[in-house]
Every structure is written in structure tokens, then in C-alpha cells.
Design a protein around this motif. Structure first.
Motif, PDB file in Angstrom:
ATOM      1  N   ALA A  76       0.826  -1.219   0.000  1.00 14.20           N
ATOM      2  CA  ALA A  76       0.000   0.000   0.000  1.00 14.20           C
ATOM      3  C   ALA A  76       0.858   1.266   0.000  1.00 14.20           C
ATOM      4  CB  ALA A  76      -0.959   0.006   1.178  1.00 14.20           C
ATOM      5  N   GLU A 257      -4.603  -4.210   3.011  1.00 14.01           N
ATOM      6  CA  GLU A 257      -5.779  -3.499   2.506  1.00 14.01           C
ATOM      7  C   GLU A 257      -6.984  -4.435   2.431  1.00 14.01           C
ATOM      8  OE1 GLU A 257      -7.180  -1.178  -1.538  1.00 14.01           O
ATOM      9  OE2 GLU A 257      -5.100  -1.035  -0.896  1.00 14.01           O
ATOM     10  N   SER A 290      -7.916   0.582   7.894  1.00 15.55           N
ATOM     11  CA  SER A 290      -7.976   1.116   6.526  1.00 15.55           C
ATOM     12  C   SER A 290      -7.599   2.585   6.492  1.00 15.55           C
ATOM     13  CB  SER A 290      -9.382   0.923   5.942  1.00 15.55           C
ATOM     14  OG  SER A 290     -10.350   1.585   6.736  1.00 15.55           O
ATOM     15  N   LEU A 293      -3.838   2.908   6.721  1.00  9.31           N
ATOM     16  CA  LEU A 293      -3.227   2.380   5.503  1.00  9.31           C
ATOM     17  C   LEU A 293      -3.454   3.283   4.288  1.00  9.31           C
ATOM     18  CD1 LEU A 293      -1.680  -0.300   4.961  1.00  9.31           C
ATOM     19  CD2 LEU A 293      -3.819  -1.229   4.102  1.00  9.31           C
ATOM     20  N   SER A 295      -6.204   3.451   2.620  1.00 11.69           N
ATOM     21  CA  SER A 295      -6.796   2.515   1.672  1.00 11.69           C
ATOM     22  C   SER A 295      -7.962   3.153   0.909  1.00 11.69           C
ATOM     23  CB  SER A 295      -7.316   1.288   2.434  1.00 11.69           C
ATOM     24  OG  SER A 295      -8.133   0.501   1.597  1.00 11.69           O
ATOM     25  N   ARG A 297     -10.472   1.698   0.208  1.00 17.04           N
ATOM     26  CA  ARG A 297     -11.675   1.079   0.791  1.00 17.04           C
ATOM     27  C   ARG A 297     -12.119   1.788   2.065  1.00 17.04           C
ATOM     28  NH1 ARG A 297     -13.622  -2.922  -2.773  1.00 17.04           N
ATOM     29  NH2 ARG A 297     -11.837  -3.807  -3.871  1.00 17.04           N
TER      30      ARG A 297
END
Length: 616
Positions: A76, A257, A290, A293, A295, A297
Motif C-alpha cells: 500500500a 488493505e 484502513s 493504511l 486505503s 476502501r
């Protein structure tokens, strides 16, 4: 055959060079062993391999840089992934097949970062080099990746079109593995369109194949399959087992992720099976993980978490999640597409409503309308671009035919030197012909341009007339609506006055005892025949969207509550509303207070009046 000889020598040279260095063989083995399970270690070994660049072929160096980018992607770190994938392109420029593969990897990295337009541009470049290398399998892979991009962009029509092309090509070349991957993408398309049963069937078809060589594709497919079971509410136990397997496998591969996405899905299973505490803990982990990260998402997981908090009436906690999501709204990577944001805004509206934050609720509602309109506009634009692309492809096919003929002439020239003179004459004639065609074409083009100018002037005049007519129609409509509102208020007041006068006559009759039965019947009729039905029909003509928007913002309001708000919208008095609804003045005041509580405004009389007055 002659063209193959240099390639064979090149391959032998590379193999011989690497065979002479056992350290390179050792590093290659270490990279192979760690690539799937430990991206950090694989990356270190790849950097060590690059120290031997002087002994490696350019294509090997390019592939190594691209693989380093892939490992950064799994960790990531999209910026580093992009840097090394672009660096790989520098070493493969003279090798079309390898160059196409490098562009394909770069496109996948862009897609993971929600940079869909850049991904599609990279795929166009990949397609160009695969065609140059005459590699049909590569073309099929590019079509499959194009379908994935359009699937995430919620353009199902275009996604399906590219998937069909990919399936046709991969079936022809007999690449079973990539064919199953494309079928997985097809299942994803049906999943995104809400056809969970059909998606589940396709996932069940491809899962056994991926399980033979367990890797990322197997876990991604298993994750989507479990989500289908959750959506269909048919087998929570199987969904839970699948999600736990996905979480464990992806943790071992350090693919965090999708680990957090699987934990979020697992939280949904816990919630559906009554394990509320476990659900909250899992949602919190997925939400925090998340976010840390960065992310794409994050917004999707946050929307699910807010929905859970709303069902548990933890509105303050839901507000803190909403605030954090809004603070990251400018970061493109933290949201996959507009549908994710719409889901988030729906849950935000529910939270704001329960907290009595009317202004925030209205803002979120307006943003949802804007996103929905934007999606519709994007679909229309995509269809227009598709027509343009088809037209351009037709022109390109014609150009390819001409180029093909020219190439045949050149080949014939190389093989038959004795026919140089004849070929020169043919070329001269061809040039003369092209000159003649260009002359006629330019003359026709000038004539067409003149006709076009004349046509544009006519169109301009027609457009001006149309705009004038539309302005007049808009003024007439505004006047008509104003008159209708005045008529509605006037008729409502007249009916209310008539009803009040009848009641006064009954209350002041000369002989109450003798006409008591008749008076009771007249009062019953007046009580039963309130004028709400007539009032409602006229009100919709004047304010067609008022009642619908009010019910969408506050789903807990009854039809009677909506009717009451419509009368408040017209600023009718307490007495007039009581007459129209067949109730007493005290009941009108009581109902107003009850209505404010229902929409979460309590004693905020001014706020309530502002909401009714400004909502259209």
C-alpha cells in the motif's frame, strides 16, 4: 526463420551469462520463494539483484523494477510503486512485448489507487505494444483490465463489452488461467449490479481452479463469494468460515488493505447473527486499519461502520466517524467511486436527522443529488465517447488497409529487384492518383464548409428563437404556479369559512332541543368531509416535490404528518388548519409540537419554521 536466429542467440547469451554467476541464481530463487508471502523480503532481494545490472539483460532489469513496484503496491505504497514501474519502462522501450507488460502492470497500480483515467491511458499504450508484438494473449489481458476499470467506474455496459472481447481472445489462445480470471471479473460485474445469485454461481465455478495454486486471486475471489452469501442472507456460517480463511491468508501475504476489507465483512456476519459486541470490535479494527493504511476502501468500510452505529443508536460515535471521513474527502485515494460516497452520505443523513442537525442533513442530501446527477451525466458522456471511438476505429481500419498494401509493395520491391522500374512507375501513378483525389477532396471540402456555415447560421437563428420561447414559457409557468397557490389558499379559506359559519349557525339556533338530532347529523357530515383530499391534489400542482423530499429526509413521518406540513407550508392559521383537517385548535398546536419532536427539532420553533419555508 532468419528473424528467429538473433533471438535464439540473445536467449542463449542471457542464460549463459546468468549461469556463470551462482549469486544471481541464488537471488532469483530467494525472490521466487518470498514474492508471494513476504513483500518486504522480496523487495530487498530484488534490489540486490539490480546490483548485477551490468550482467543482466535490459528486459530482466525492467521486469525487476516492475516487480519491485508490485511489491510496493502490495504494501500500500502507491507512489513508490508508480516510480519503479515507470523506471521499468526505460529498459524495455526496444522490446514491444515486454514494454506492453510493463504498461499493463502500471495500469493495474493506477486502478488500485482509484486513478481510473490514468489506468485506461496506460492500457491503451499496453495494447499498442502488444499489437506491435502480435501477441493476442496480451490483447486479451488488456481488455480484461479495461473491464475492471469500467466496472469500478460503474459503467457496466462498457465493462461487459470488454469482458466479452477478453473471453473471446483468451479462449482462442487457450490460456485457461487468464480465462478464469476474466470470468472472476465477470462475476464482479454482476455483483456490482446487484445480481448476487448469478455472481455467486460464477465464483463457485472459478474457486476450485484458483485453489490449485493458492495466491491473491484465490483470496480475492473467496472474499467476493462470502460477500454474496452475506447479501443473499442464505449461509452466514459458510460466509464466516470463508472470511476467516481470507483474513488469515492475506495476513500471511501482508496484503493489509484486503485484510481490513475482510474484517469489515466479518463484522457484518457478526451483526447479522446477533453478536453485537464482536461486530463493533471488528468494525472498529477495519475502520482504523484502513484509515492508517490510506486505503481506497476507507470510505466503503466507514459507511458500513456508520450504519452499524446508527442501528445501535451510538449517534455521537457515528458523528466522529463522519467528521474523519469528511476530513479525508480531498484525498482521492481514500474513496473508490461515487457510489461509495453516496452510501456514506445516506448514513450521514440518518445520523444528522437523529441528532437534529437539519442544516448538515440538507447539505448531505444536496450532495447526494449532485453525485447521482453526475453519474448519469458520466454515463451519457461515456456513450458519446464510445460512438466517437467506433468512428475513429473505422478510420484506423481504413488506414491499416492502405498501410498493409504499401508494405506488400515494399516487400515485393525487396524480393524482386528486377521490377524496380515497374514499381517506380506504379508509385508515380499512385502519387498522381492521390494528388487528383486530394484536389477533388479539397474542392468538395470547401463546398461542404460553405454549406456548413449556412447551416450553422440557420441553426443559430433557430436556437435563439427556441431560447426566447423557453423564457416566455418559463414566465407563464411561474405566473400560473403563483395563481394556483393563491387559488388554493383562497378556496381553502372559503371552505374553512363555510364550515365555521355552518358551525356557528348550529351553535346559535333558536330552538336547540327540537333540532338537536338534525344538528348532530350536520356536525357528523362536517367532521367526516374535511377537505384534505381536494387540498392535497391542488397542493401537489403548486409544490410537486415538497412532500416527496420531506418523506425522504424524515422516513418516520406518516401521511397525516406530511399533510399537516403542507398546510404549514401555505402559512395557514391554526383555525384554518383545524377546519380543513376536522380537528380542534388545541389539537393543531399539540400536533405541531409532536411533529417537531419527530424530526428531532424539539423546542426549536424557528428552525422548524425555517425548514418548512425553505424546502421545495
Amino acid at each position: 526463420m532468419k528473424k528467429l536466429i538473433p533471438l535464439v542467440f540473445l536467449l542463449c547469451f542471457i542464460l549463459n551469462l546468468q549461469a556463470q554467476n551462482p549469486e544471481i541464481d541464488k537471488l532469483n530463487q530467494q525472490i521466487e520463494n518470498s514474492a508471494r508471502s513476504n513483500p518486504d523480503s522480496a523487495k530487498v532481494y530484488m534490489f540486490r539483484l539490480l546490483k548485477y545490472s551490468s550482467k543482466l539483460h535490459d528486459t530482466v532489469i525492467g521486469k525487476t523494477y516492475s516487480n519491485i513496484g508490485i511489491q510496493y503496491n502490495r504494501l500500500a505504497v502507491p507512489d513508490s510503486a508508480e516510480f519503479y514501474m515507470k523506471k521499468a519502462l526505460e529498459y524495455t522501450e526496444e522490446y514491444p512485448l515486454q514494454h506492453g507488460k510493463m504498461y499493463l502492470n502500471l495500469a493495474i497500480n493506477y486502478r488500485f489507487g482509484s486513478r481510473y483515467q490514468e489506468s485506461l491511458e496506460a492500457l491503451e499504450n499496453a495494447m499498442q505494444f502488444y499489437k506491435q508484438a502480435k501477441n493476442k494473449e496480451g490483447e486479451g489481458l488488456v481488455y480484461g483490465e479495461m473491464a475492471s476499470n469500467y466496472n469500478y467506474m460503474m459503467n457496466s455496459e462498457k465493462a461487459l463489452n470488454y469482458l466479452q472481447k477478453a473471453i473471446t481472445i483468451l479462449t482462442e489462445v487457450g490460456n485457461k488461467r487468464e480465462l478464469y480470471i476474466v470470468k472472476q471479473k465477470l462475476a464482479n460485474l454482476y455483483y456490482n449490479n446487484g445480481d448476487y445469485t448469478f455472481a455467486k454461481d460464477i465464483y463457485e465455478e472459478v474457486l476450485p481452479f484458483f485453489k490449485k495454486n493458492i495466491g491473491a486471486n484465490y483470496y480475492y475471489t473467496l472474499l467476493s463469494y462470502a460477500d454474496c452469501l452475506i447479501k443473499l442472507e442464505e449461509n452466514y456460517r459458510a460466509a464466516e468460515e470463508a472470511l476467516k480463511e481470507v483474513e488469515k491468508g492475506l495476513r500471511e501475504m501482508n496484503n493489509m488493505e484486503y485484510v481490513w476489507l475482510s474484517v469489515s465483512n466479518l463484522a457484518q456476519v457478526y451483526e447479522a447473527t446477533g453478536r453485537t459486541q464482536q461486530a463493533q470490535e471488528a468494525f472498529q479494527k477495519a475502520y482504523e486499519g484502513s484509515f492508517q493504511l490510506n486505503s481506497p476502501r476507507f470510505m466503503e468500510i466507514s459507511a458500513r461502520y456508520i450504519e452499524f452505529l446508527n442501528t445501535q443508536k451510538q449517534y455521537s460515535q457515528a458523528l466522529s466517524v463522519i467528521d474523519r471521513v469528511k476530513a479525508t474527502a480531498k484525498t482521492t485515494r481514500l474513496k473508490m467511486n461515487a457510489d461509495n460516497e453516496i452510501d456514506f452520505l445516506k448514513q450521514a443523513v440518518a445520523t444528522y436527522t437523529q441528532k437534529g442537525m437539519v442544516e448538515n442533513s440538507l447539505q448531505s442530501f444536496e450532495r447526494m443529488d449532485f453525485l447521482k446527477d453526475s453519474l448519469n451525466a458520466a454515463i451519457n458522456k461515456a456513450k458519446a465517447l464510445e460512438l466517437q471511438e467506433a468512428f475513429q476505429n473505422g478510420i484506423q481500419r481504413e488506414k491499416n488497409i492502405v498501410l498493409k498494401k504499401n508494405n506488400e509493395l515494399l516487400v515485393e520491391n525487396n524480393n524482386k529487384k528486377d521490377n524496380i522500374l515497374i514499381l517506380s512507375i506504379l508509385i508515380f501513378i499512385l502519387i498522381l492518383g492521390i494528388g487528383f483525389v486530394l484536389f477533388k477532396s479539397n474542392r468538395n471540402k470547401l463546398k461542404l464548409q460553405q454549406e456548413l456555415v449556412s447551416s450553422l447560421e440557420i441553426s443559430k437563428k433557430a436556437l435563439e428563437e427556441k431560447n426566447t420561447l423557453e423564457s416566455e414559457l418559463r414566465l407563464v409557468r411561474e405566473r400560473s404556479l403563483a395563481n394556483k397557490e393563491k387559488e388554493l389558499v383562497k378556496v381553502s379559506l372559503e371552505m374553512s369559512d363555510l364550515q365555521n359559519r355552518l358551525m356557528e349557525l348550529l351553535d346559535h339556533r333558536e330552538n336547540p332541543d327540537s333540532s338537536q338530532v338534525l344538528a348532530k347529523k350536520i356536525k357528523d357530515i362536517l367532521g367526516q368531509n374535511n377537505y384534505w383530499k381536494y387540498f392535497k391534489g391542488k397542493f401537489v400542482e403548486v409544490h410537486p416535490a415538497f412532500a416527496l423530499k420531506l418523506s425522504e429526509m424524515f422516513p418516520n413521518l406518516s401521511d397525516n404528518d406530511i399533510a399537516f406540513c403542507c398546510m404549514l407550508k401555505l402559512q395557514l392559521s391554526t383555525k384554518e388548519i383545524a377546519s380543513l383537517m376536522g380537528i380542534s385548535n388545541d389539537q393543531v398546536d399539540s400536533k405541531t409540537a409532536t411533529l417537531r419532536r419527530k424530526i428531532g427539532m424539539g423546542d426549536d420553533i424557528l428552525g422548524f419554521e425555517k425548514l418548512i419555508d425553505h424546502l421545495e
